[in-house]
Design a protein around this motif. Sequence first.
Motif, short mmCIF file in Angstrom:
data_model
loop_
_atom_site.label_atom_id
_atom_site.label_comp_id
_atom_site.label_asym_id
_atom_site.label_seq_id
_atom_site.Cartn_x
_atom_site.Cartn_y
_atom_site.Cartn_z
N TYR A 206 0.82 -1.22 0.00
CA TYR A 206 0.00 0.00 0.00
C TYR A 206 0.85 1.26 0.00
N HIS A 207 1.95 1.26 0.78
CA HIS A 207 2.76 2.49 0.86
C HIS A 207 3.52 2.78 -0.44
N SER A 208 3.61 1.76 -1.32
CA SER A 208 4.27 1.97 -2.62
C SER A 208 3.29 2.49 -3.66
N ASN A 209 2.01 2.09 -3.52
CA ASN A 209 0.99 2.54 -4.48
C ASN A 209 -0.39 2.36 -3.84
N THR A 210 -0.99 3.46 -3.43
CA THR A 210 -2.28 3.39 -2.72
C THR A 210 -3.43 2.98 -3.64
N LYS A 211 -3.19 3.03 -4.97
CA LYS A 211 -4.27 2.65 -5.90
C LYS A 211 -4.44 1.13 -6.00
N CYS A 212 -3.42 0.38 -5.55
CA CYS A 212 -3.47 -1.10 -5.57
C CYS A 212 -3.83 -1.63 -6.96
N ILE A 213 -3.00 -1.28 -7.94
CA ILE A 213 -3.29 -1.75 -9.31
C ILE A 213 -2.29 -2.81 -9.78
N HIS A 214 -1.23 -3.05 -9.03
CA HIS A 214 -0.22 -4.01 -9.47
C HIS A 214 -0.26 -5.29 -8.64
N LEU A 215 -0.23 -6.40 -9.35
CA LEU A 215 -0.29 -7.72 -8.73
C LEU A 215 0.80 -8.59 -9.35
N ALA A 216 1.47 -9.38 -8.52
CA ALA A 216 2.48 -10.31 -9.04
C ALA A 216 1.97 -11.74 -8.87
N SER A 217 2.32 -12.59 -9.83
CA SER A 217 1.89 -13.99 -9.75
C SER A 217 3.05 -14.92 -10.10
N SER A 218 3.07 -16.08 -9.45
CA SER A 218 4.08 -17.09 -9.75
C SER A 218 3.36 -18.32 -10.31
N SER A 219 4.07 -19.08 -11.15
CA SER A 219 3.38 -20.18 -11.83
C SER A 219 4.26 -21.42 -11.98
N ASN A 242 14.26 -21.97 -13.78
CA ASN A 242 14.16 -23.01 -14.81
C ASN A 242 13.24 -24.16 -14.41
N LYS A 243 12.53 -24.00 -13.28
CA LYS A 243 11.51 -24.98 -12.91
C LYS A 243 10.32 -24.21 -12.32
N SER A 244 9.31 -24.95 -11.89
CA SER A 244 8.11 -24.35 -11.31
C SER A 244 8.44 -23.35 -10.20
N VAL A 245 7.80 -22.17 -10.25
CA VAL A 245 7.93 -21.19 -9.16
C VAL A 245 6.83 -21.49 -8.15
N THR A 246 7.22 -21.75 -6.90
CA THR A 246 6.27 -22.28 -5.91
C THR A 246 5.66 -21.21 -5.02
N CYS A 247 6.37 -20.07 -4.83
CA CYS A 247 5.85 -19.06 -3.89
C CYS A 247 6.42 -17.69 -4.24
N ILE A 248 5.69 -16.66 -3.81
CA ILE A 248 6.07 -15.29 -4.18
C ILE A 248 5.71 -14.33 -3.05
N LYS A 249 6.59 -13.34 -2.82
CA LYS A 249 6.34 -12.27 -1.84
C LYS A 249 6.74 -10.94 -2.47
N TRP A 250 5.93 -9.90 -2.24
CA TRP A 250 6.27 -8.55 -2.71
C TRP A 250 6.64 -7.75 -1.46
N GLY A 251 7.92 -7.45 -1.33
CA GLY A 251 8.42 -6.78 -0.13
C GLY A 251 8.15 -5.29 -0.12
N GLY A 252 8.42 -4.68 1.01
CA GLY A 252 8.12 -3.25 1.19
C GLY A 252 9.17 -2.32 0.64
N ALA A 253 10.34 -2.89 0.23
CA ALA A 253 11.43 -2.04 -0.27
C ALA A 253 11.51 -2.07 -1.79
N GLY A 254 10.41 -2.48 -2.44
CA GLY A 254 10.39 -2.48 -3.90
C GLY A 254 11.04 -3.71 -4.51
N LEU A 255 11.12 -4.80 -3.74
CA LEU A 255 11.69 -6.05 -4.25
C LEU A 255 10.65 -7.16 -4.22
N ILE A 256 10.74 -8.06 -5.19
CA ILE A 256 9.86 -9.23 -5.23
C ILE A 256 10.74 -10.46 -5.02
#
Length: 475
Positions: A206-219, A242-256
Amino acid sequence: MSVHENEKSEERRIISRFKNSQGDVTDLIDLPVNCTVEQLTLICNAILQQEENVPYLFFVDDQEIKSTLGDVINADKFNTENVLDIVYQQQAIFRVRAVSRCTSSLPGHAEAVISVNFSPNGRYLASGSGDTTVRFWDINTQTPEFVCKSHTNWVLCIAWSPDSKKLASACKDGKICVWDPTSGKIAGPVLSGHRQWVTGLAWEPYHSNTKCIHLASSSKDGSVRIWDVVRGLTVFSLTAHNKSVTCIKWGGAGLIYTGSQDRTIKVWRAADGVLCRTLEGHAHWVNTLALSTDYVLRTGPFNPGVEYNTNSVESEEIALKRYKDACPDGQERLVSGSDDFTLFLWHPEKQKTPIARLTGHQQLVNDVKFSPDASIIASASFDKSIKLWHGSTGKFIGSLRGHVQAVYVIAWSADSRLLVSGSADSTLKVWNVRNKKIELDLPGHADEVFAVDWSPTGLQVASGGKDKVLKLWAH
């Protein structure tokens, strides 16, 4: 001990100072060894000039002082030149009571309930199921509210936007839908692009973008996508795994952060999709990730019991302040759990080498969560146990034993005192983390429990599983 020796130990004093998690220290103070927690609290409040008496926890070398100072130090080894640092930590302002009874069983799903999540503001509850639907439930009346149909295969994961205004859901066909919880209608285009099923979803903080328009997905297709949910477009596709991505986190410092079956964790810059570093060490699949800031990122501008207008500039400042307060040393910590039975603790913003390797589980690690105050890490395993670790050092604290089959999922209470776990043995258990004992045993499900969430308000726990029933629990 003779009377003379007893008097001598009571007279023994130690030069001490109070220190907070940021490293700020007070002036030196001369304390008796038999000083109690209550006395330490009074002295600390006086030194910090608090207007009201604030409750604190006190630690010496990561060991909590539970009765007197003398219990955690060897007074004989201290001379007058030693200075003892007593770390103080403010206790939660509100206390969550352990949920003790099932207030309602909500049938409706026609297949297993795979995920349940309360919204960040605690007002909504959503669930995703193998029956291809997402459902919203009325928390107040504890009845079904909306059934959302757009997916054509099992709904594997759901995630609330930090403003509580949108819920994303993803399915085995690789499609992602965004829903409006007030109407149950689809809010924007269906996000298509993944060639295999989606394993995880993470919203931009939220503190990076209050509009909440960006979403990340792993597959499972090995890619990570960052979406603009309003336009329905892929902003970046990240393809270094190079293999299945099992989990994802979007951190508060602009890193995924992404974990994969290729045994690595990758750190990406969210602004341009650049791969910053690869964290290596696990000998098998990475199953689960947790950030020390997960709780404040999840709840954004919402603090339990406090109402905010989330359209204001003020709410962005609140969310940013809460994030910064959760990073006393200026950076968030990441913990990863793996099929290799171990966990690693990282400083992923700066370092490729782990802070610690956490060993002790006898089977694969299925779930890991930082407590909301980030002081403790809890990990759940197929070895039927939950283990507790120190949140900064990764040092082992203890094991929680009581489940008779694999522990699938865990969730913390907002005050970091209690933990709830869901297991293949069809029960939920509520644990008191400080004394490492079962507080309550909650039977009621007819089969394996796959999903558990504790509301940010602390008032309710929701659970779901193989028996297709959603259950709500309260005190």
